[in-house]
Design a protein around this motif. Structure first.
Motif, PDB file in Angstrom:
ATOM      1  N   ARG A 284     -11.885   9.187  -4.931  1.00  0.00           N
ATOM      2  CA  ARG A 284     -10.850   8.327  -5.190  1.00  0.00           C
ATOM      3  C   ARG A 284      -9.906   7.987  -4.076  1.00  0.00           C
ATOM      4  NH1 ARG A 284     -11.095  10.885 -10.273  1.00  0.00           N
ATOM      5  NH2 ARG A 284      -9.195  12.446  -9.696  1.00  0.00           N
ATOM      6  N   GLU A 285      -9.782   8.987  -3.289  1.00  0.00           N
ATOM      7  CA  GLU A 285      -8.676   9.148  -2.239  1.00  0.00           C
ATOM      8  C   GLU A 285      -9.271   8.298  -1.212  1.00  0.00           C
ATOM      9  OE1 GLU A 285      -5.508   9.318   0.020  1.00  0.00           O
ATOM     10  OE2 GLU A 285      -5.560  10.073  -2.094  1.00  0.00           O
ATOM     11  N   TYR A 286     -10.601   8.251  -0.949  1.00  0.00           N
ATOM     12  CA  TYR A 286     -11.134   7.490   0.034  1.00  0.00           C
ATOM     13  C   TYR A 286     -11.457   6.211  -0.405  1.00  0.00           C
ATOM     14  CZ  TYR A 286     -14.737   6.530   3.780  1.00  0.00           C
ATOM     15  OH  TYR A 286     -15.215   5.741   4.844  1.00  0.00           O
ATOM     16  N   ALA A 287     -11.703   5.683  -1.492  1.00  0.00           N
ATOM     17  CA  ALA A 287     -11.509   4.539  -1.940  1.00  0.00           C
ATOM     18  C   ALA A 287     -10.197   3.801  -1.792  1.00  0.00           C
ATOM     19  CB  ALA A 287     -12.188   4.336  -3.550  1.00  0.00           C
ATOM     20  N   PHE A 288      -9.090   4.401  -2.134  1.00  0.00           N
ATOM     21  CA  PHE A 288      -7.890   4.119  -1.942  1.00  0.00           C
ATOM     22  C   PHE A 288      -7.422   3.796  -0.783  1.00  0.00           C
ATOM     23  CE2 PHE A 288      -3.379   4.985  -0.963  1.00  0.00           C
ATOM     24  CZ  PHE A 288      -2.813   4.047  -1.902  1.00  0.00           C
ATOM     25  N   GLN A 289      -7.851   4.752   0.561  1.00  0.00           N
ATOM     26  CA  GLN A 289      -7.561   4.406   1.800  1.00  0.00           C
ATOM     27  C   GLN A 289      -8.434   3.493   2.498  1.00  0.00           C
ATOM     28  OE1 GLN A 289      -7.404   8.106   4.067  1.00  0.00           O
ATOM     29  NE2 GLN A 289      -6.185   9.283   2.646  1.00  0.00           N
ATOM     30  N   GLU A 290      -9.696   2.984   1.836  1.00  0.00           N
ATOM     31  CA  GLU A 290     -10.324   1.873   2.290  1.00  0.00           C
ATOM     32  C   GLU A 290      -9.615   0.605   2.057  1.00  0.00           C
ATOM     33  OE1 GLU A 290     -15.190   2.132   2.530  1.00  0.00           O
ATOM     34  OE2 GLU A 290     -14.401   2.340   0.548  1.00  0.00           O
ATOM     35  N   GLU A 291      -9.026   0.527   1.111  1.00  0.00           N
ATOM     36  CA  GLU A 291      -8.345  -0.632   0.595  1.00  0.00           C
ATOM     37  C   GLU A 291      -6.904  -0.670   1.275  1.00  0.00           C
ATOM     38  OE1 GLU A 291      -6.538  -2.837  -3.529  1.00  0.00           O
ATOM     39  OE2 GLU A 291      -8.067  -1.127  -3.598  1.00  0.00           O
ATOM     40  N   ASN A 292      -6.202   0.409   1.300  1.00  0.00           N
ATOM     41  CA  ASN A 292      -4.644   0.408   1.870  1.00  0.00           C
ATOM     42  C   ASN A 292      -4.674   0.731   3.505  1.00  0.00           C
ATOM     43  OD1 ASN A 292      -3.114  -0.159  -0.662  1.00  0.00           O
ATOM     44  ND2 ASN A 292      -4.920   1.125  -1.355  1.00  0.00           N
ATOM     45  N   GLY A 293      -5.888   1.281   3.840  1.00  0.00           N
ATOM     46  CA  GLY A 293      -5.467   1.742   5.253  1.00  0.00           C
ATOM     47  C   GLY A 293      -5.697   3.283   5.429  1.00  0.00           C
ATOM     48  N   PHE A 294      -6.478   3.859   6.533  1.00  0.00           N
ATOM     49  CA  PHE A 294      -6.591   5.279   6.848  1.00  0.00           C
ATOM     50  C   PHE A 294      -5.490   5.782   7.614  1.00  0.00           C
ATOM     51  CE2 PHE A 294     -10.594   3.679   5.774  1.00  0.00           C
ATOM     52  CZ  PHE A 294     -11.292   4.808   4.924  1.00  0.00           C
ATOM     53  N   ASN A 295      -5.210   7.038   7.638  1.00  0.00           N
ATOM     54  CA  ASN A 295      -4.461   7.648   8.559  1.00  0.00           C
ATOM     55  C   ASN A 295      -4.786   7.709   9.954  1.00  0.00           C
ATOM     56  OD1 ASN A 295      -2.487   9.498   9.550  1.00  0.00           O
ATOM     57  ND2 ASN A 295      -3.038  11.288   8.081  1.00  0.00           N
ATOM     58  N   GLU A 296      -4.060   7.102  10.745  1.00  0.00           N
ATOM     59  CA  GLU A 296      -4.274   6.757  12.092  1.00  0.00           C
ATOM     60  C   GLU A 296      -3.453   7.833  13.091  1.00  0.00           C
ATOM     61  OE1 GLU A 296      -3.138   2.867  13.007  1.00  0.00           O
ATOM     62  OE2 GLU A 296      -4.366   2.037  11.656  1.00  0.00           O
ATOM     63  N   THR A 297      -3.197   8.978  12.494  1.00  0.00           N
ATOM     64  CA  THR A 297      -2.455  10.084  13.231  1.00  0.00           C
ATOM     65  C   THR A 297      -3.420  10.578  14.111  1.00  0.00           C
ATOM     66  OG1 THR A 297      -0.974  10.242  11.658  1.00  0.00           O
ATOM     67  CG2 THR A 297      -1.121  12.038  13.335  1.00  0.00           C
ATOM     68  N   GLU A 298      -3.295  10.836  15.407  1.00  0.00           N
ATOM     69  CA  GLU A 298      -4.124  11.291  16.444  1.00  0.00           C
ATOM     70  C   GLU A 298      -3.402  12.701  17.009  1.00  0.00           C
ATOM     71  OE1 GLU A 298      -6.059  10.832  20.764  1.00  0.00           O
ATOM     72  OE2 GLU A 298      -6.143   9.229  19.349  1.00  0.00           O
ATOM     73  N   ILE A 299      -4.089  13.825  16.744  1.00  0.00           N
ATOM     74  CA  ILE A 299      -3.462  15.136  17.474  1.00  0.00           C
ATOM     75  C   ILE A 299      -4.279  15.937  17.969  1.00  0.00           C
ATOM     76  CG2 ILE A 299      -2.460  17.307  16.726  1.00  0.00           C
ATOM     77  CD1 ILE A 299      -1.661  16.115  13.937  1.00  0.00           C
ATOM     78  N   ASP A 300      -4.168  16.222  19.466  1.00  0.00           N
ATOM     79  CA  ASP A 300      -4.927  16.873  20.345  1.00  0.00           C
ATOM     80  C   ASP A 300      -6.265  16.340  20.294  1.00  0.00           C
ATOM     81  OD1 ASP A 300      -3.076  18.365  20.969  1.00  0.00           O
ATOM     82  OD2 ASP A 300      -3.641  20.205  19.733  1.00  0.00           O
ATOM     83  N   GLY A 301      -6.468  14.921  20.240  1.00  0.00           N
ATOM     84  CA  GLY A 301      -7.835  14.208  20.369  1.00  0.00           C
ATOM     85  C   GLY A 301      -8.485  14.302  18.851  1.00  0.00           C
ATOM     86  N   MET A 302      -8.016  14.736  17.856  1.00  0.00           N
ATOM     87  CA  MET A 302      -8.646  14.774  16.584  1.00  0.00           C
ATOM     88  C   MET A 302      -7.704  13.379  15.871  1.00  0.00           C
ATOM     89  SD  MET A 302      -9.395  18.082  15.230  1.00  0.00           S
ATOM     90  CE  MET A 302     -10.870  19.339  16.002  1.00  0.00           C
ATOM     91  N   SER A 303      -8.528  12.783  14.944  1.00  0.00           N
ATOM     92  CA  SER A 303      -7.859  11.758  14.054  1.00  0.00           C
ATOM     93  C   SER A 303      -8.898  11.772  12.691  1.00  0.00           C
ATOM     94  CB  SER A 303      -7.916  10.330  14.739  1.00  0.00           C
ATOM     95  OG  SER A 303      -9.563  10.012  15.135  1.00  0.00           O
ATOM     96  N   GLY A 304      -8.307  10.624  11.976  1.00  0.00           N
ATOM     97  CA  GLY A 304      -9.061  10.514  10.516  1.00  0.00           C
ATOM     98  C   GLY A 304      -9.008  11.515   9.508  1.00  0.00           C
ATOM     99  N   PHE A 305      -7.568  12.373   9.631  1.00  0.00           N
ATOM    100  CA  PHE A 305      -7.067  12.973   8.633  1.00  0.00           C
ATOM    101  C   PHE A 305      -6.854  12.377   7.232  1.00  0.00           C
ATOM    102  CE2 PHE A 305      -5.291  14.326  12.895  1.00  0.00           C
ATOM    103  CZ  PHE A 305      -5.792  15.818  12.926  1.00  0.00           C
ATOM    104  N   VAL A 306      -7.317  13.506   6.236  1.00  0.00           N
ATOM    105  CA  VAL A 306      -7.603  12.984   4.946  1.00  0.00           C
ATOM    106  C   VAL A 306      -6.171  12.728   4.236  1.00  0.00           C
ATOM    107  CG1 VAL A 306      -8.234  13.525   2.512  1.00  0.00           C
ATOM    108  CG2 VAL A 306      -9.797  14.120   4.533  1.00  0.00           C
TER     109      VAL A 306
END
Length: 413
Positions: A284-306
């Motif tokens: 459900r969270e993935y579907a919600f973020q697909e519609e409203n946008g994913f977390n774009e934070t980047e930390i030490d080269g990592m991104s895509g945080f849930v």
């Protein structure tokens, strides 16, 4: 012509001993381990010679009495921390923060040579009673102080470590909760989740809390989880890193920021199968973020945080604890009123934090699984004793419940 020096009372003075004319004090002059001239003083010859004997004993033991006499705990701690090149920067920062806050300006100024077991014990009791410190926080202080004293032993500054056995003594003190975290009951756990599911103020927290209660992840592992770590097809979650929020120096100023941290032990790297509740919540969270946008934070080269907060950043663990407090306080107020109307006892939720959710998951797991190695693997416990302690606590409770149920069925009392 041979002669012997005498004091004012006509007593013969030994080699290195003199008596000052100005004030009558006795002086013993000796060379330290670096070949430097040092003096000790006393008003009477008996005390001076007792100190001389101790000095000789120390020298035979290889002690540098000058260093031992002048070095403070702070001096040795600075020396200790400078030698720990293998520490992660976040761990080093945490150690220094805890030391500076609780030790440096008081206990740290004591000369290390005169500190005894009772001094360390009194200091720990002071932190517990006057500073209202929890035992698990005190263990962090001990983690820093014990090796500091041990370095002094290895450097031949002191003979024995005065902090040896202090924590064991502290844990024997009566009337204290020694850092044991009690899990939520199944009833409390259900009440908590149902309340946030049905409350518009808190429904944004549903996925995170279902994730924590359904995986037993540490909070740093949970806020650091990425969509790349989740395999919906195999229903597996990969735990391979965590996020830490810590203070550090930047251009001469102290700042707080997130950093990616690898698990401290190999046991921390693990695969957790997804429960249906967790799978559905993440879908459900993935579907919600697909519609409203994913977390774009980047930390030490990592991104895509849930998980992210209302500003689109990753969660701060303290903010999560504050949210937990707001939720259970609001729930308890409503539950008391509701129970009064329905003429029943309220199901209240006690104070708890993020880590209690991990402990709650482990307790539910122990109630339904007897293989300790399986539990250890899922929890990421480096030491099987940690798993065994929780298992023992859970089974002790279940034992009493089972006996009560048996008594009801037999109905013989």
């Amino acid at each position: 012509m041979a002669y012997s020096r005498k004091d004012r009372k006509g007593r013969v003075l030994r080699k290195g001993e003199t008596q000052r004319k100005c004030d009558g004090k006795y002086v013993y002059t000796y060379m330290d381990t670096l070949g430097r001239r040092r003096n000790i003083y006393s008003k009477d010859i008996k005390t001076l010679r007792e100190r001389e004997e101790q000095l000789v004993k120390d020298q035979l033991d290889g002690l540098d009495t000058y260093v031992a006499g002048s070095a403070t705990v702070n001096f040795v701690f600075d020396r200790y921390i400078s030698t720990k090149s293998e520490l992660r920067e976040t761990t080093r920062t945490n150690y220094k923060y805890m030391y500076d806050r609780f030790v440096k300006d008081g206990f740290g100024k004591k000369k290390i040579a005169v500190i005894k077991f009772s001094d360390v014990l009194q200091f720990y009791q002071y932190l517990l009673k006057d500073k209202k410190m929890q035992v698990n926080t005190l263990e962090t202080i001990h983690t820093v102080l014990h090796p500091t004293f041990q370095l002094a032993v290895r450097d031949n500054i002191i003979r024995t470590n005065p902090s040896d056995g202090v924590m064991a003594q502290v844990k024997k003190l009566p009337g204290r909760n020694h850092g044991v975290r009690h899990a939520l009951t199944l009833e409390q756990q259900r009440a908590f989740i149902r309340y946030i599911e049905n409350n518009e103020r808190f429904e944004s927290w549903v996925t995170l809390f279902k994730f924590l209660l359904g995986t037993g992840c540490r909070i740093g592992e949970a806020i650091g989880i990425r969509w790349d770590d989740i395999d919906f097809e195999k229903r597996i979650i990969s735990i391979n890193h965590s996020l830490v929020y810590y203070s550090r120096e930047y251009k001469g100023h102290g700042i707080c920021s997130f950093a990616v941290s690898l698990p401290k032990t190999e046991a921390g790297i693990r695969m957790i199968p997804m429960l249906d509740t967790v799978y559905e919540a993440l879908k459900r969270e993935y579907a919600f973020q697909e519609e409203n946008g994913f977390n774009e934070t980047e930390i030490d080269g990592m991104s895509g945080f849930v998980f992210s907060n209302r500003f689109g950043n990753v969660h701060n663990p303290q903010a999560i604890n504050r949210a937990i407090k707001r939720i259970y306080e609001a729930y308890n107020v409503e539950e008391v009123l509701k129970a009064a109307k329905e003429k029943r006892e309220p199901i209240l939720i006690p104070h708890f934090s993020c880590h209690h959710l991990r402990h709650t998951f482990c307790s539910r797991f122990c109630e339904n699984e007897t293989n300790l190695k399986v539990i250890q693997s899922i929890m990421g416990h480096a030491n099987i004793e940690t798993t065994m302690d929780i298992y023992a606590e859970v089974t002790e409770t279940k034992k009493h419940e089972s006996m009560q149920e048996l008594a009801k069925k037999l109905d013989v009392f």
